[in-house]
Design a protein around this motif. Structure first.
Motif: not given
Ligand code: MLT
Length: 270
Positions: A209-228
């Protein structure tokens, strides 16, 4: 003792485990949780750039940095209990909780158990899903190698996985290498085994329920943007920030983009 940036690390024994942590600043309490196999210095750019924006509580997780290293495994719920114990010790009821990568898995484990203690959530370079069988198997193999060779043996391959073969500022590479090499064998093995055991958070993300910020680097290979994108689409009050020219350690790589987004979240949580 200091953390290498002349800041003093406090210590508290939580559930029988001595934890080292930073605690400074005033106002809205924010607890930042580092990834694997780092320590609290992974948040250096936020501690420096946002020093006056909040009260920052930034621990070394069990097995990492200057905290004690009990025997493995370290389930994400074990880490979450350490954090709850630390907040209780400090007399803090509700926090903005941020985590990068494994720190994000831990933040989710905390959010599942203690939603009433959250004012906001920052999920950075992380994912909701559990490990597929092959990844789980690989983690257990890496844990077995870490048992015999420690961080010195697996440090180089970890650095490769984290940086994904990208051309990164040498000082940043050195800072990451130093954190990896400072991680105990128990910390490596305990976290790898614990990450392999974690459950998929997807089924309950909609209850956050709380405000949430999701951050990802566009070149992240371990947790790619699709996860975010999956996290941001599943959490009702979530903002997604995709950071260009950044990889897995996005908080250290691009603070000039990440810090203003954190400030915006803090304003929403006040
Ligand atoms: C991390 O950075 O915390 C880990 O790489 C996460 C993972 O291996 O899943």
């Amino acid at each position: 003792m200091t953390d290498g940036t002349d800041r003093t690390l406090a210590r508290a024994t939580i559930g029988g485990i001595e934890m080292a942590y930073e605690d400074h600043g005033t106002g809205l309490p924010c607890l930042l949780v580092h990834g694997f196999p780092f320590d609290h210095r992974q948040w250096r750019a936020q501690l420096e750039g946002l020093a006056d924006a909040a009260r920052w509580i930034v621990p070394d997780l069990r097995g990492h940095g200057s905290s004690a290293a009990p025997p493995p495994p370290y389930r994400m719920s074990d880490f979450a209990e350490d954090l709850r114990g630390l907040l209780d010790r400090l007399g803090i009821d509700r926090v903005v909780l941020g985590g990068l990568s494994m720190g994000g898995y831990i933040a989710l484990a905390f959010a599942e158990r203690y939603p009433e203690r959250l004012r906001g959530l920052v999920l950075m370079a992380t994912r909701a899903e559990d490990d597929p069988d092959t990844a789980r198997q690989q983690r257990m193999e890496t844990a077995a190698r870490a048992r015999t060779g420690g961080a010195a043996l697996i440090g180089a391959e970890m650095l490769d996985r984290i940086l994904g073969g990208r051309d990164v500022d040498p000082q940043l590479v050195e800072a990451i290498r130093t954190m990896i090499l400072g991680t105990s064998v128990e910390g490596l093995v305990g976290s790898l085994e614990g990450m392999a055991m974690r459950a998929d958070a997807t089924p309950w993300l909609a209850s956050i329920e709380c405000p949430t910020l999701v951050v990802v680097g566009t070149e992240d290979q371990l947790t790619p943007p699709s996860c975010a994108r999956h996290l941001a689409a599943s959490i009702p009050d979530a903002e997604l920030l995709e950071v260009p020219e950044a990889g897995h350690v996005v908080a250290l790589e691009r603070p000039e983009i990440v810090n203003p987004a954190i400030e915006r979240l803090l304003a929403r949580c006040r």
